[in-house]
Design a protein around this motif. Structure first.
Motif, PDB file in Angstrom:
ATOM      1  N   ILE A   1      46.248 -44.009 -24.889  1.00 33.82           N
ATOM      2  CA  ILE A   1      46.769 -42.875 -25.662  1.00 33.82           C
ATOM      3  C   ILE A   1      46.443 -41.552 -24.973  1.00 33.82           C
ATOM      4  O   ILE A   1      47.295 -40.657 -24.870  1.00 33.82           O
ATOM      5  CB  ILE A   1      46.196 -42.898 -27.093  1.00 33.82           C
ATOM      6  N   ALA A   2      45.210 -41.416 -24.483  1.00 30.81           N
ATOM      7  CA  ALA A   2      44.813 -40.157 -23.844  1.00 30.81           C
ATOM      8  C   ALA A   2      45.630 -39.897 -22.592  1.00 30.81           C
ATOM      9  O   ALA A   2      46.126 -38.779 -22.371  1.00 30.81           O
ATOM     10  CB  ALA A   2      43.325 -40.180 -23.515  1.00 30.81           C
ATOM     11  N   LYS A   3      45.793 -40.918 -21.759  1.00 29.80           N
ATOM     12  CA  LYS A   3      46.554 -40.736 -20.523  1.00 29.80           C
ATOM     13  C   LYS A   3      48.015 -40.427 -20.821  1.00 29.80           C
ATOM     14  O   LYS A   3      48.617 -39.537 -20.197  1.00 29.80           O
ATOM     15  CB  LYS A   3      46.419 -41.973 -19.641  1.00 29.80           C
ATOM     16  N   GLU A   4      48.595 -41.134 -21.781  1.00 27.88           N
ATOM     17  CA  GLU A   4      49.993 -40.871 -22.126  1.00 27.88           C
ATOM     18  C   GLU A   4      50.161 -39.481 -22.715  1.00 27.88           C
ATOM     19  O   GLU A   4      51.167 -38.808 -22.460  1.00 27.88           O
ATOM     20  CB  GLU A   4      50.505 -41.936 -23.093  1.00 27.88           C
ATOM     21  N   THR A   5      49.192 -39.043 -23.509  1.00 27.39           N
ATOM     22  CA  THR A   5      49.265 -37.697 -24.090  1.00 27.39           C
ATOM     23  C   THR A   5      49.313 -36.639 -22.995  1.00 27.39           C
ATOM     24  O   THR A   5      50.130 -35.707 -23.035  1.00 27.39           O
ATOM     25  CB  THR A   5      48.051 -37.439 -25.003  1.00 27.39           C
ATOM     26  N   ILE A   6      48.436 -36.776 -22.008  1.00 25.15           N
ATOM     27  CA  ILE A   6      48.390 -35.795 -20.920  1.00 25.15           C
ATOM     28  C   ILE A   6      49.649 -35.873 -20.066  1.00 25.15           C
ATOM     29  O   ILE A   6      50.281 -34.856 -19.754  1.00 25.15           O
ATOM     30  CB  ILE A   6      47.131 -36.022 -20.060  1.00 25.15           C
ATOM     31  N   LEU A   7      50.050 -37.081 -19.689  1.00 25.09           N
ATOM     32  CA  LEU A   7      51.216 -37.231 -18.817  1.00 25.09           C
ATOM     33  C   LEU A   7      52.503 -36.823 -19.513  1.00 25.09           C
ATOM     34  O   LEU A   7      53.397 -36.227 -18.904  1.00 25.09           O
ATOM     35  CB  LEU A   7      51.308 -38.681 -18.328  1.00 25.09           C
ATOM     36  N   ASN A   8      52.612 -37.117 -20.817  1.00 25.36           N
ATOM     37  CA  ASN A   8      53.827 -36.743 -21.545  1.00 25.36           C
ATOM     38  C   ASN A   8      53.959 -35.233 -21.703  1.00 25.36           C
ATOM     39  O   ASN A   8      55.061 -34.712 -21.885  1.00 25.36           O
ATOM     40  CB  ASN A   8      53.846 -37.397 -22.925  1.00 25.36           C
ATOM     41  N   SER A   9      52.818 -34.526 -21.642  1.00 27.17           N
ATOM     42  CA  SER A   9      52.886 -33.071 -21.779  1.00 27.17           C
ATOM     43  C   SER A   9      53.644 -32.426 -20.632  1.00 27.17           C
ATOM     44  O   SER A   9      54.142 -31.307 -20.757  1.00 27.17           O
ATOM     45  CB  SER A   9      51.475 -32.479 -21.860  1.00 27.17           C
ATOM     46  N   PHE A  10      53.774 -33.146 -19.503  1.00 27.16           N
ATOM     47  CA  PHE A  10      54.502 -32.599 -18.368  1.00 27.16           C
ATOM     48  C   PHE A  10      55.981 -32.396 -18.706  1.00 27.16           C
ATOM     49  O   PHE A  10      56.657 -31.569 -18.102  1.00 27.16           O
ATOM     50  CB  PHE A  10      54.367 -33.521 -17.156  1.00 27.16           C
ATOM     51  N   VAL A  11      56.474 -33.167 -19.666  1.00 26.28           N
ATOM     52  CA  VAL A  11      57.877 -33.029 -20.065  1.00 26.28           C
ATOM     53  C   VAL A  11      58.151 -31.607 -20.526  1.00 26.28           C
ATOM     54  O   VAL A  11      59.207 -31.035 -20.254  1.00 26.28           O
ATOM     55  CB  VAL A  11      58.209 -34.028 -21.191  1.00 26.28           C
ATOM     56  N   PHE A  12      57.213 -31.011 -21.233  1.00 28.45           N
ATOM     57  CA  PHE A  12      57.417 -29.684 -21.797  1.00 28.45           C
ATOM     58  C   PHE A  12      56.883 -28.581 -20.886  1.00 28.45           C
ATOM     59  O   PHE A  12      57.364 -27.459 -20.932  1.00 28.45           O
ATOM     60  CB  PHE A  12      56.733 -29.610 -23.172  1.00 28.45           C
ATOM     61  N   ARG A  13      55.902 -28.902 -20.062  1.00 30.41           N
ATOM     62  CA  ARG A  13      55.325 -27.881 -19.187  1.00 30.41           C
ATOM     63  C   ARG A  13      56.175 -27.620 -17.956  1.00 30.41           C
ATOM     64  O   ARG A  13      56.110 -26.549 -17.366  1.00 30.41           O
ATOM     65  CB  ARG A  13      53.922 -28.300 -18.765  1.00 30.41           C
TER      66      ARG A  13
END
Length: 697
Positions: free
Chosen positions: A390-402
């Motif tokens: 969950i933590a890794k996906e949360t960080i990596l998925n944030s790249f979609v918006f950043r």
């Protein structure tokens, strides 16, 4: 009614048609999901750098261009190598005033109103700002107005006007903000936490005080601009609906005549302060909850272990309701309204590892103990597979918006260049996060989280604690939230000046009715009406009552009544339409000064051993007390006090002019007062009645 048969006919016709063979629609996989865990999504798109045209103008300014023709917009911004870290030690806050007045003061050829009218008429913007380690001027416009807005942008970058009235207004606003800086417990906790970690006397941890603002002049802003705003110190990024070669030609022409030179900006000062671990308490008598910050210094974004630390802190407290701290401290035990953790990292200096939140005052110690248990658990036991995922996906998925637009990617690339990071740093970080393992999380938690070095800051009401903070077995310190007043230059003091000061005060006593009549006053009430310039001439009814060291001030304003009571020692209360509360510290200081300036006791200062009376001129003398209160009185030709000069509790310079002296209880007292603050009219007071020795309790 006529529509009904038509409708029935249409329905019957449709039913009479042969049934068409049903088409088998593709069923999305997500629609078959029985729970959120069954949802399947395609992998995220690989980050891709847009095509960047990079070059240097003839004056030395570096430029990055990205064409983006999706919308008819053009946006740009500069990064200037400067920041509040370079504020002179005696003028902290200079860059904040600069940031405010660079945009707010207009340009050499347009005043602020003209700039605003022009930009608003074409739906464009130009903004400026100074951060900790960089400055920026930015613009945004429709493509059709690019040339016009570029011209305004250039004027702000090259020729900001720093008009004096805007400088004065900015200084006044900041003085007001300083007076209110202790109003919000969260702001107090964050500010003091940062100061304790970086060092209150270092460029990284110092804060602006009123004495700093008093030293800032318009000339300082001009000098700041000259020192840091020169072409070779600037990166310019522009993206939008244009052709790169045409934009390059525009910029070359636009800045061709701007060629100042300055020495390179010095390197950032080191972060070398050694924080002292322990519990630091900021007393907030008006609160019913504790706001806390816990932690120590963090690191840099380029540290090899930062990706694992980012994942670790997300599991501990950065992942919202799924994080350990939220689950344990808030959801399971109900000990906190909110709690979070983050491993702070900056581009060019260490950030802070921070656990922050708030809890009921009575449960403060219990909440902190649970937090420390969770810190120790993540340092000693591997996280679960699910937590890691969950933590890794949360960080990596944030790249979609950043990084979902070419403009955002360009901004990030320019930031990397500014701070000396490789252009593909974002890819390196993304791969490193994806590769983090449970063993990595345990290793970095054990290596970098150091509870024995934690600094604890609690903004709380200690008297309401169920368990005292000493139960945590930490070194205890009290945070002084006093807002220091600037030291005022003292007139020369010698036996002759003291004697002349006493003579002038005794002449004043005689003029108003005699020292013995003043000494006979047991209590003192002033009733009047205040016309306030800053409130468009609004009239406020005011009653001030004094009894010894006690004061009660009552004002009736358009939105309701405000009453302040002080015992002169910091105790008291404030009543307003929002309710009652213990007297905030800034109001306590104002009340203390009011007591000091109360006429009948002030005019008997030669009988007070805690005060000195010293001549400052042929017709003026200064009264000071041991608490730091000070006032200068100037006598008129009749010996009556004509003028008073002092500094208010919020650092304003005040001049009060007295007139219309009339008899009140055997004393001549002023019935009209004009007040000027920082050289500008502030208020006029019309006094309708004095009550002396009326039997106040």
């Amino acid at each position: 009614m006529r529509l009904i048969p038509v409708f029935l006919l249409a329905a019957a016709t449709a039913l009479a048609q042969p049934a068409a063979a049903p088409k088998k629609a593709a069923t999305p996989a997500a629609s078959l999901a029985r729970s959120p865990k069954d949802l399947k999504f395609p992998p995220l798109k690989q980050l891709k750098l847009p095509e960047i045209a990079e070059f240097k103008l003839s004056n030395g300014m570096r430029v990055f261009l990205v064409e983006n023709h999706e919308l008819p917009l053009v946006r740009g911004y500069t990064l200037i190598r400067t920041g509040n870290i370079f504020d002179p030690a005696d003028k902290v806050g200079l860059s904040d005033i600069f940031s405010d007045t660079m945009r707010g003061g207009g340009t050499a050829n347009r005043n602020p109103d003209q700039v605003n009218e022009l930009l608003e008429s074409i739906a464009a913007s130009v903004e400026s700002g100074i951060g900790e380690t960089s400055g920026s001027v930015s613009f945004s416009t429709l493509a059709e107005h690019t040339d016009t807005v570029l011209g305004v942008f250039r004027d702000f970058l090259v020729e900001p006007a720093f008009r004096q009235d805007k400088v004065d207004l900015s200084l006044e606003r900041m003085r007001g903000a300083l007076l209110r800086r202790n109003d919000q417990p969260g702001a107090v906790a964050s500010r003091e936490f940062s100061r304790l970690l970086y060092g209150p006397q270092t460029p990284w941890g110092r804060q602006t005080e009123i004495e700093h603002l008093d030293r800032i002049k318009r000339e300082d802003l001009i000098a700041f601009h000259k020192r840091y705003f020169f072409p070779e110190n600037i990166l310019l990024a522009v993206q939008g609906d244009f052709k790169a070669d045409e934009m390059k030609a525009k910029l070359e022409k636009l800045f061709a005549n701007w060629t100042p030179k300055q020495p390179p900006v010095p390197a950032l000062p080191p972060v070398d302060f050694q924080p002292k671990p322990g519990m630091y308490v900021a007393e907030r008598p008006e609160v019913n909850q504790t706001t806390f910050r816990i932690g120590h210094l963090g690191g840099l974004l380029k540290d090899k272990d930062y990706p694992a630390l980012d994942v670790m802190s997300d599991i501990l407290g950065g992942g919202g309701f799924s994080s350990r701290l939220m689950q344990k401290v808030r959801s399971d035990l109900g000990l906190a309204y909110g709690v979070s953790a983050s491993w702070g990292a900056n581009y060019n200096h260490p950030g802070t590892f921070t656990i922050g939140g708030s809890t009921k005052v009575e449960s403060t110690v219990d909440a902190i103990k649970v937090i420390l248990d969770e810190v120790n658990r993540i340092r000693t036991t591997e996280v679960t597979d699910e937590e890691l995922r969950i933590a890794k996906e949360t960080i990596l998925n944030s790249f979609v918006f950043r990084f979902d637009t070419p403009g955002k990617v360009l901004n990030q690339v320019v930031l990397y260049d500014y701070h000396g990071y490789p252009r593909d740093f974002i890819y390196q970080y993304q791969k490193a996060v994806a590769a983090v393992t449970k063993a990595d999380v345990l290793r970095v938690a054990k290596q970098y989280l150091q509870p024995d070095k934690f600094v604890f800051v609690a903004a709380t009401k200690s008297s309401d604690l169920k368990t005292p903070l000493t139960a945590l077995n930490l070194p205890m310190s009290k945070i002084d939230l006093t807002i220091p007043q600037p030291k005022q230059a003292e007139a020369k003091v010698d036996p002759q000046s003291l004697a002349r000061g006493k003579q002038m005060l005794q002449a004043l006593q005689q003029a108003v009715g005699g020292a013995e009549k003043l000494a006979a006053v047991k209590d003192y009430t002033v009733i009047g009406q205040v016309t306030v310039a800053a409130m468009q001439g609004a009239k406020i009814s005011q009653t001030s009552q004094y009894l010894g060291n006690h004061v009660r001030l009552e004002q009736v304003l358009p939105f309701g009544k405000i009453i302040v009571y002080s015992d002169g020692q910091g105790g008291g209360w404030l009543s307003s339409p929002q309710g009652m509360m213990p007297l905030p510290p800034q109001f306590a200081k104002q009340a203390q000064d009011e007591i000091f300036r109360q006429h009948t006791s002030l005019w008997l200062s030669d009988r007070n051993p805690n005060r000195t009376v010293n001549a400052t001129g042929p017709n003026s003398f200064e009264i000071r007390d041991k608490n730091g209160s000070q006032i200068q009185l100037t006598l008129g030709v009749d010996g009556l006090p004509a003028k008073a000069n002092y500094r208010s509790a919020d650092g304003q310079t005040v001049e009060a002019t007295y007139s219309d002296f009339k008899d009140a209880g055997g004393l001549k007292l002023p019935h009209a007062v004009k007040v000027v603050q920082n050289g500008k009219p502030a208020a006029e007071v019309a006094i309708s009645e004095y009550k002396l020795s009326s039997g106040l309790k």
